[in-house]
Design a protein around this motif. Structure first.
Motif: not given
Length: 206
Positions: A177-205
Motif C-alpha cells: 500500500x501507499x498513501x499520503x500521511x495527511x489522510x487519517x489512518x490506522x490499522x488492526x489485525x483481523x486474523x488469529x495469528x500475529x501480523x507483520x507489516x514492513x512500513x516506511x514513512x517519509x519524511x522521518x517523524x
C-alpha cells in the motif's frame, strides 16, 4: 506496565541504556517544553491531554499514545524522531537480525499488541523512517492519526485491515500500500495469528 517497553528479541540480553529510554523520552519532552517557555498546563491544553498524564510522561511513569505524541511534537515544533534519537550502531549501515530493538507503546491502552521493530534507528541524518509493525491477534493501532509525508507498506505475515480516510482495505501476505500521511489512518489485525507489516514513512517523524 504502561511505560514504553524497549526490549530485544528473545534470547538477547536487554541493554541497560535501552531500559532507560522511557526516562529519556520524558527528559527530552520536558526540555523541549521548557525551551519554548511553556508550562505543563499550557502544553497539556495545547496538545489536548491531561496535565497529570503529561507530568507522568515527563517523569517516565507513563507512556503517551502515538496520536498524543504527534500532537505534542506539533505544539513543540519538533519531531517524534528527536524524542527517541539514539546513536547509530558502530557500522551505521548494517543492523543484524536479532539485534534490532522492539518498542511497544501503550501496552494497556488501545495500542495493545503493537510493537515496532526498528529497521532504521532514530538518529540524525535519516530521511526515512522504517519499522516492522508487529500486531498481535486482536491488536490495533491507536488512531486515527495524521501528519505530513507519505506511507508505504508491505504485509509480511498475517491478515490486517487498513483504514485510510473513509476507505477500508483488507490486506494479506504480499499486499502493498501507499498513501499520503495527511489522510487519517490506522490499522488492526483481523486474523488469529500475529501480523507483520514492513512500513516506511517519509519524511522521518517517528
Amino acid at each position: 506496565m504502561n511505560k514504553i517497553d524497549l526490549k530485544r528479541h528473545a534470547g538477547d540480553q536487554p541493554d541497560p541504556l535501552e531500559q532507560a529510554n522511557p526516562m529519556r523520552l520524558g527528559t527530552r519532552l520536558r526540555l523541549a517544553r521548557q525551551t519554548r517557555g511553556l508550562t505543563l498546563k499550557a502544553l497539556a491544553t495545547a496538545a489536548d491531554c491531561s496535565e497529570s498524564l503529561l507530568s507522568k510522561i515527563e517523569n517516565g511513569k507513563a507512556s503517551p499514545s502515538l496520536p498524543m505524541l504527534h500532537r505534542l511534537v506539533e505544539v513543540l515544533g519538533t519531531n517524534i524522531g528527536w524524542m527517541f534519537e539514539e546513536t547509530d550502531s558502530e557500522e551505521g549501515i548494517v543492523f543484524r537480525a536479532g539485534t534490532r530493538p522492539l518498542i511497544s507503546l501503550d501496552p494497556l491502552r488501545r495500542g495493545e499488541g503493537i510493537s515496532l521493530e526498528r529497521v532504521i534507528p532514530y538518529s540524525p541524518g535519516h530521511l526515512l523512517q522504517c519499522n516492522i509493525h508487529h500486531i498481535e491477534a486482536g491488536g490495533e493501532s491507536a488512531g486515527p492519526i495524521q501528519h505530513q509525508g507519505e506511507e508505504v507498506g508491505y504485509v509480511l505475515a498475517g491478515a490486517v485491515e487498513l483504514m485510510v480516510g473513509e476507505r477500508t482495505f483488507k490486506l494479506s501476505v504480499g499486499d502493498t500500500f501507499v498513501f499520503k500521511s495527511e489522510l487519517p489512518h490506522w490499522y488492526r489485525n483481523t486474523g488469529t495469528e500475529r501480523a507483520s507489516i514492513f512500513w516506511v514513512n517519509t519524511p522521518a517523524t517517528f
